[in-house]
Design an enzyme around this catalytic site. Structure first.
Site, PDB file in Angstrom:
ATOM      1  N   TYR A 152      39.682   3.401  30.850  1.00  0.00           N
ATOM      2  CA  TYR A 152      38.512   4.039  31.466  1.00  0.00           C
ATOM      3  C   TYR A 152      37.967   5.202  30.630  1.00  0.00           C
ATOM      4  O   TYR A 152      37.356   6.125  31.180  1.00  0.00           O
ATOM      5  CB  TYR A 152      38.864   4.524  32.869  1.00  0.00           C
ATOM      6  CG  TYR A 152      38.818   3.445  33.925  1.00  0.00           C
ATOM      7  CD1 TYR A 152      37.623   2.781  34.223  1.00  0.00           C
ATOM      8  CD2 TYR A 152      39.959   3.084  34.651  1.00  0.00           C
ATOM      9  CE1 TYR A 152      37.565   1.796  35.201  1.00  0.00           C
ATOM     10  CE2 TYR A 152      39.917   2.091  35.639  1.00  0.00           C
ATOM     11  CZ  TYR A 152      38.705   1.459  35.901  1.00  0.00           C
ATOM     12  OH  TYR A 152      38.651   0.488  36.874  1.00  0.00           O
ATOM     13  N   HIS A 161      37.714  -4.671  39.727  1.00  0.00           N
ATOM     14  CA  HIS A 161      36.987  -4.253  38.526  1.00  0.00           C
ATOM     15  C   HIS A 161      36.399  -5.473  37.845  1.00  0.00           C
ATOM     16  O   HIS A 161      37.008  -6.536  37.841  1.00  0.00           O
ATOM     17  CB  HIS A 161      37.934  -3.558  37.530  1.00  0.00           C
ATOM     18  CG  HIS A 161      37.314  -3.371  36.170  1.00  0.00           C
ATOM     19  ND1 HIS A 161      36.549  -2.272  35.859  1.00  0.00           N
ATOM     20  CD2 HIS A 161      37.300  -4.174  35.068  1.00  0.00           C
ATOM     21  CE1 HIS A 161      36.098  -2.398  34.614  1.00  0.00           C
ATOM     22  NE2 HIS A 161      36.545  -3.544  34.112  1.00  0.00           N
ATOM     23  N   LYS A 184      42.516  -4.433  42.035  1.00  0.00           N
ATOM     24  CA  LYS A 184      43.017  -3.060  41.976  1.00  0.00           C
ATOM     25  C   LYS A 184      44.152  -2.825  42.983  1.00  0.00           C
ATOM     26  O   LYS A 184      44.365  -3.629  43.902  1.00  0.00           O
ATOM     27  CB  LYS A 184      41.853  -2.100  42.216  1.00  0.00           C
ATOM     28  CG  LYS A 184      40.809  -2.113  41.084  1.00  0.00           C
ATOM     29  CD  LYS A 184      39.728  -1.070  41.354  1.00  0.00           C
ATOM     30  CE  LYS A 184      38.738  -0.971  40.205  1.00  0.00           C
ATOM     31  NZ  LYS A 184      37.711   0.081  40.451  1.00  0.00           N
ATOM     32  N   ASN A 196      37.937   0.624  45.449  1.00  0.00           N
ATOM     33  CA  ASN A 196      36.955  -0.428  45.711  1.00  0.00           C
ATOM     34  C   ASN A 196      37.430  -1.815  45.283  1.00  0.00           C
ATOM     35  O   ASN A 196      36.639  -2.697  44.991  1.00  0.00           O
ATOM     36  CB  ASN A 196      35.598  -0.049  45.103  1.00  0.00           C
ATOM     37  CG  ASN A 196      35.680   0.144  43.605  1.00  0.00           C
ATOM     38  OD1 ASN A 196      36.743  -0.024  43.016  1.00  0.00           O
ATOM     39  ND2 ASN A 196      34.573   0.487  42.983  1.00  0.00           N
ATOM     40  N   ARG A 201      33.496  -6.270  47.432  1.00  0.00           N
ATOM     41  CA  ARG A 201      33.627  -4.847  47.761  1.00  0.00           C
ATOM     42  C   ARG A 201      33.143  -4.555  49.170  1.00  0.00           C
ATOM     43  O   ARG A 201      33.731  -3.728  49.874  1.00  0.00           O
ATOM     44  CB  ARG A 201      32.900  -4.006  46.708  1.00  0.00           C
ATOM     45  CG  ARG A 201      33.722  -3.892  45.416  1.00  0.00           C
ATOM     46  CD  ARG A 201      32.921  -3.329  44.290  1.00  0.00           C
ATOM     47  NE  ARG A 201      33.756  -2.872  43.181  1.00  0.00           N
ATOM     48  CZ  ARG A 201      33.266  -2.501  41.996  1.00  0.00           C
ATOM     49  NH1 ARG A 201      31.970  -2.511  41.786  1.00  0.00           N
ATOM     50  NH2 ARG A 201      34.084  -2.102  41.045  1.00  0.00           N
ATOM     51  N   GLU A 247      37.449  -5.210  26.824  1.00  0.00           N
ATOM     52  CA  GLU A 247      38.421  -5.210  27.922  1.00  0.00           C
ATOM     53  C   GLU A 247      39.334  -6.440  27.894  1.00  0.00           C
ATOM     54  O   GLU A 247      40.514  -6.349  28.221  1.00  0.00           O
ATOM     55  CB  GLU A 247      37.671  -5.114  29.253  1.00  0.00           C
ATOM     56  CG  GLU A 247      36.997  -3.752  29.415  1.00  0.00           C
ATOM     57  CD  GLU A 247      36.156  -3.627  30.681  1.00  0.00           C
ATOM     58  OE1 GLU A 247      36.090  -4.595  31.474  1.00  0.00           O
ATOM     59  OE2 GLU A 247      35.568  -2.548  30.875  1.00  0.00           O
ATOM     60  N   PHE A 272      35.517  12.239  38.694  1.00  0.00           N
ATOM     61  CA  PHE A 272      36.424  11.287  39.338  1.00  0.00           C
ATOM     62  C   PHE A 272      37.488  10.707  38.404  1.00  0.00           C
ATOM     63  O   PHE A 272      38.347   9.941  38.841  1.00  0.00           O
ATOM     64  CB  PHE A 272      35.624  10.153  39.994  1.00  0.00           C
ATOM     65  CG  PHE A 272      34.788   9.316  39.034  1.00  0.00           C
ATOM     66  CD1 PHE A 272      35.346   8.243  38.342  1.00  0.00           C
ATOM     67  CD2 PHE A 272      33.444   9.597  38.840  1.00  0.00           C
ATOM     68  CE1 PHE A 272      34.583   7.473  37.471  1.00  0.00           C
ATOM     69  CE2 PHE A 272      32.667   8.826  37.973  1.00  0.00           C
ATOM     70  CZ  PHE A 272      33.240   7.755  37.281  1.00  0.00           C
TER      71      PHE A 272
HETATM   72  N1  UDP Z   1      34.599   5.736  40.788  1.00  0.00           N
HETATM   73  C1  UDP Z   1      34.876   6.787  41.630  1.00  0.00           C
HETATM   74  N2  UDP Z   1      33.884   7.690  41.933  1.00  0.00           N
HETATM   75  C2  UDP Z   1      32.612   7.568  41.430  1.00  0.00           C
HETATM   76  C3  UDP Z   1      32.330   6.502  40.566  1.00  0.00           C
HETATM   77  C4  UDP Z   1      33.345   5.604  40.257  1.00  0.00           C
HETATM   78  O1  UDP Z   1      36.007   6.938  42.096  1.00  0.00           O
HETATM   79  O2  UDP Z   1      31.749   8.402  41.737  1.00  0.00           O
HETATM   80  C5  UDP Z   1      35.666   4.798  40.421  1.00  0.00           C
HETATM   81  C6  UDP Z   1      35.534   3.421  41.123  1.00  0.00           C
HETATM   82  O3  UDP Z   1      36.863   2.931  41.350  1.00  0.00           O
HETATM   83  C7  UDP Z   1      34.823   2.602  40.068  1.00  0.00           C
HETATM   84  C8  UDP Z   1      35.473   3.139  38.776  1.00  0.00           C
HETATM   85  O4  UDP Z   1      35.609   4.538  39.031  1.00  0.00           O
HETATM   86  O5  UDP Z   1      35.018   1.215  40.247  1.00  0.00           O
HETATM   87  C9  UDP Z   1      34.665   2.932  37.518  1.00  0.00           C
HETATM   88  O6  UDP Z   1      33.357   3.407  37.726  1.00  0.00           O
HETATM   89  P1  UDP Z   1      32.090   2.585  37.237  1.00  0.00           P
HETATM   90  O7  UDP Z   1      30.908   3.466  37.375  1.00  0.00           O
HETATM   91  O8  UDP Z   1      32.369   1.998  35.891  1.00  0.00           O
HETATM   92  O9  UDP Z   1      31.968   1.428  38.341  1.00  0.00           O
HETATM   93  P2  UDP Z   1      32.257  -0.144  38.273  1.00  0.00           P
HETATM   94  O10 UDP Z   1      31.873  -0.618  36.901  1.00  0.00           O
HETATM   95  O11 UDP Z   1      33.729  -0.333  38.563  1.00  0.00           O
HETATM   96  O12 UDP Z   1      31.389  -0.738  39.351  1.00  0.00           O
HETATM   97 MG    MG Z   2      32.382   0.107  35.056  1.00  0.00          MG
END
Ligand code: UDP
Ligand code: MG
Length: 140
Positions: free
Chosen positions: A51, A117, A11, A114, A104, A128, A59
């Site tokens: 997304y 992805h 990212k 974070n 992370r 994806e 968010f």
């Molecule tokens: N994210 C955020 N706030 C939240 C949850 C997610 O900013 O409360 C962002 C974070 O960058 C995360 C992405 O949105 O990686 C996608 O969320 P997901 O729940 O799919 O998490 P991931 O699969 O990336 O672990």
């Molecule tokens: Mg995810």
């Protein structure tokens, strides 16, 4: 266990700090093959669409802005059990909850920024990988 492909994104916060090589070395050390890799600056439409499952969440808009704020590195990773293994190497979404030694835990700046992805299921991996690397998906 089956050989799988999964989509990985380094990212903007990590690319900005020039961490690409550290991440790639880590994936290789964990037994992943890098089948494809390209740097890209995502458009707003691409980030929104990628997304889409999060559309409407608090968010979402900020996430789309962040993911288009600078270049990312898109990769297709392959190994046995790649989808789950990649999620293990990445660590929990919130770096505060991520296990020691995960990407992370080591590199993330915040819950949003974070650093990495990874696809979370076989269905999302298929979607994806095709989203960014349609040429890798066999047709006809
Ligand atoms: N994210 C955020 N706030 C939240 C949850 C997610 O900013 O409360 C962002 C974070 O960058 C995360 C992405 O949105 O990686 C996608 O969320 P997901 O729940 O799919 O998490 P991931 O699969 O990336 O672990
Ligand atoms: Mg995810």
């Amino acid at each position: 266990m089956a050989i799988e492909k999964t989509l990985s994104i380094i990212k903007p916060d990590a690319v900005e700090r020039n961490l690409q090589e550290s991440f790639i070395q880590r994936f290789k050390k964990e037994g992943f093959k890098i089948l494809a890799k390209k740097e890209a600056l995502l458009t707003k439409e691409e980030a929104q669409d990628f997304y889409i499952e999060h559309k409407g969440k608090v968010f979402y808009e900020s996430l789309v802005n962040y993911m288009t704020s600078g270049p990312v590195v898109l990769m297709v990773l392959e190994r046995e059990n790649a989808i789950l293994k990649n999620r293990e190497v990445m660590g929990a979404t919130n770096p505060k909850d991520a296990a020691p030694g995960t990407l992370r835990k080591e590199y993330a700046v915040s819950l949003e920024k974070n650093s990495v992805h990874g696809s979370d299921s076989p269905a999302s991996a298929a979607r994806e990988v095709e989203f960014f690397f349609p040429e890798l998906v066999k047709c006809c």
